[in-house]
Design a protein around this motif. Structure first.
Motif, short mmCIF file in Angstrom:
data_model
loop_
_atom_site.label_atom_id
_atom_site.label_comp_id
_atom_site.label_asym_id
_atom_site.label_seq_id
_atom_site.Cartn_x
_atom_site.Cartn_y
_atom_site.Cartn_z
N TRP A 5 21.36 7.32 77.82
CA TRP A 5 20.12 6.66 77.39
C TRP A 5 18.91 7.42 77.92
O TRP A 5 17.95 7.68 77.20
CB TRP A 5 20.11 5.21 77.90
CG TRP A 5 18.81 4.52 77.78
CD1 TRP A 5 18.24 4.03 76.63
CD2 TRP A 5 17.88 4.26 78.83
NE1 TRP A 5 17.02 3.47 76.92
CE2 TRP A 5 16.77 3.60 78.26
CE3 TRP A 5 17.88 4.50 80.19
CZ2 TRP A 5 15.68 3.19 79.01
CZ3 TRP A 5 16.79 4.09 80.93
CH2 TRP A 5 15.71 3.44 80.34
N TRP A 6 18.98 7.83 79.20
CA TRP A 6 17.86 8.51 79.84
C TRP A 6 17.71 9.96 79.36
O TRP A 6 16.62 10.40 79.02
CB TRP A 6 18.04 8.46 81.35
CG TRP A 6 16.96 9.12 82.13
CD1 TRP A 6 15.64 8.79 82.15
CD2 TRP A 6 17.10 10.24 83.00
NE1 TRP A 6 14.96 9.63 82.99
CE2 TRP A 6 15.83 10.54 83.54
CE3 TRP A 6 18.19 11.01 83.39
CZ2 TRP A 6 15.62 11.57 84.42
CZ3 TRP A 6 17.97 12.04 84.29
CH2 TRP A 6 16.69 12.30 84.79
N MET A 7 18.81 10.71 79.31
CA MET A 7 18.74 12.14 79.02
C MET A 7 18.68 12.46 77.53
O MET A 7 18.02 13.41 77.13
CB MET A 7 19.95 12.86 79.62
CG MET A 7 19.97 12.89 81.13
SD MET A 7 21.48 13.63 81.79
CE MET A 7 21.29 15.32 81.26
N PHE A 8 19.41 11.68 76.73
CA PHE A 8 19.55 12.02 75.31
C PHE A 8 18.89 11.00 74.39
O PHE A 8 19.02 11.10 73.17
CB PHE A 8 21.04 12.13 74.95
CG PHE A 8 21.81 13.05 75.85
CD1 PHE A 8 21.47 14.40 75.96
CD2 PHE A 8 22.86 12.59 76.60
CE1 PHE A 8 22.18 15.25 76.79
CE2 PHE A 8 23.58 13.43 77.45
CZ PHE A 8 23.24 14.76 77.54
N ALA A 9 18.23 10.02 74.96
CA ALA A 9 17.57 8.95 74.20
C ALA A 9 18.55 8.24 73.26
O ALA A 9 18.18 7.82 72.17
CB ALA A 9 16.38 9.50 73.42
N GLU A 10 19.80 8.10 73.72
CA GLU A 10 20.78 7.37 72.93
C GLU A 10 20.54 5.87 73.10
O GLU A 10 20.23 5.42 74.20
CB GLU A 10 22.20 7.75 73.36
CG GLU A 10 22.55 9.17 72.99
CD GLU A 10 24.00 9.51 73.28
OE1 GLU A 10 24.78 8.63 73.69
OE2 GLU A 10 24.34 10.69 73.10
N VAL A 32 21.08 1.93 73.64
CA VAL A 32 22.01 1.07 74.39
C VAL A 32 21.90 -0.32 73.78
O VAL A 32 20.83 -0.91 73.76
CB VAL A 32 21.68 1.05 75.89
CG1 VAL A 32 22.59 0.09 76.63
CG2 VAL A 32 21.79 2.45 76.48
N THR A 33 23.01 -0.82 73.29
CA THR A 33 23.02 -2.11 72.61
C THR A 33 23.32 -3.23 73.59
O THR A 33 23.87 -2.99 74.67
CB THR A 33 24.08 -2.13 71.49
OG1 THR A 33 25.37 -2.03 72.10
CG2 THR A 33 23.88 -0.97 70.52
N PRO A 34 22.98 -4.46 73.23
CA PRO A 34 23.34 -5.59 74.08
C PRO A 34 24.85 -5.67 74.34
O PRO A 34 25.28 -6.04 75.44
CB PRO A 34 22.85 -6.81 73.30
CG PRO A 34 21.72 -6.27 72.47
CD PRO A 34 22.13 -4.87 72.10
N THR A 35 25.65 -5.30 73.37
CA THR A 35 27.10 -5.31 73.55
C THR A 35 27.52 -4.31 74.62
O THR A 35 28.39 -4.59 75.45
CB THR A 35 27.82 -5.00 72.22
OG1 THR A 35 27.36 -5.91 71.23
CG2 THR A 35 29.32 -5.09 72.36
N GLN A 36 26.89 -3.14 74.63
CA GLN A 36 27.21 -2.14 75.65
C GLN A 36 26.78 -2.62 77.04
O GLN A 36 27.49 -2.40 78.03
CB GLN A 36 26.52 -0.81 75.33
CG GLN A 36 27.13 -0.12 74.13
CD GLN A 36 26.29 1.07 73.69
OE1 GLN A 36 25.07 0.97 73.58
NE2 GLN A 36 26.96 2.19 73.43
#
Length: 134
Positions: free
Chosen positions: A91-96, A98-102
């Motif tokens: 999430w931090w490095m690649f701006a992927e 993050v869903t509530p399920t994750q």
């Protein structure tokens, strides 16, 4: 012994996370994927693939060392903590995203590890109090 576990699992988490993040970086830099020698040369021209190998080997050696001493239940659960660290770093490095399920899954992983650690420490206290039969 607790210090051994803390250091060991921190090393395992670090090596596993290094491995997975480096594989992501190596794969990203090696695009487009082609099944030829030029593509393999491109993959091995980036330092990320070597970081992934170091992470994998470090995780293997650390895991084998931990298995000599750590109870298998909590050890196996804690060995999957990299799922949480890689999710956060991605999430931090690649701006992927993050869903509530994750997030719920990450909380479940951490809660399971904590429960197993408390259960294991409770069993140790109980077995220490009961004298062994001859």
């Amino acid at each position: 012994m607790k210090r051994f576990y803390l250091i060991g699992f921190a090393l395992l988490l670090g090596f596993d996370t290094l491995n997975l993040i480096c594989f992501k970086l190596a794969g990203t830099h090696a695009l487009p994927v082609e099944m030829n020698v030029a593509w393999l040369a491109r993959v091995f021209s980036y330092p990320w693939i070597y970081g992934a190998v170091v992470g994998y080997l470090g995780a293997f050696v650390t895991w084998m060392s931990l298995l000599k001493h750590a109870p298998i239940g909590p050890a196996f659960a804690a060995s999957h903590l990299e799922v949480v660290s890689v999710m956060l770093l991605s999430w931090w490095m690649f701006a992927e995203p993050v869903t509530p399920t994750q997030i719920l899954g990450a909380v479940a992983i951490v809660a399971g590890i904590v429960c197993l650690a408390f259960a294991e420490s409770g069993e140790d206290a109980h077995t220490d109090a009961v004298p062994a039969r001859a």
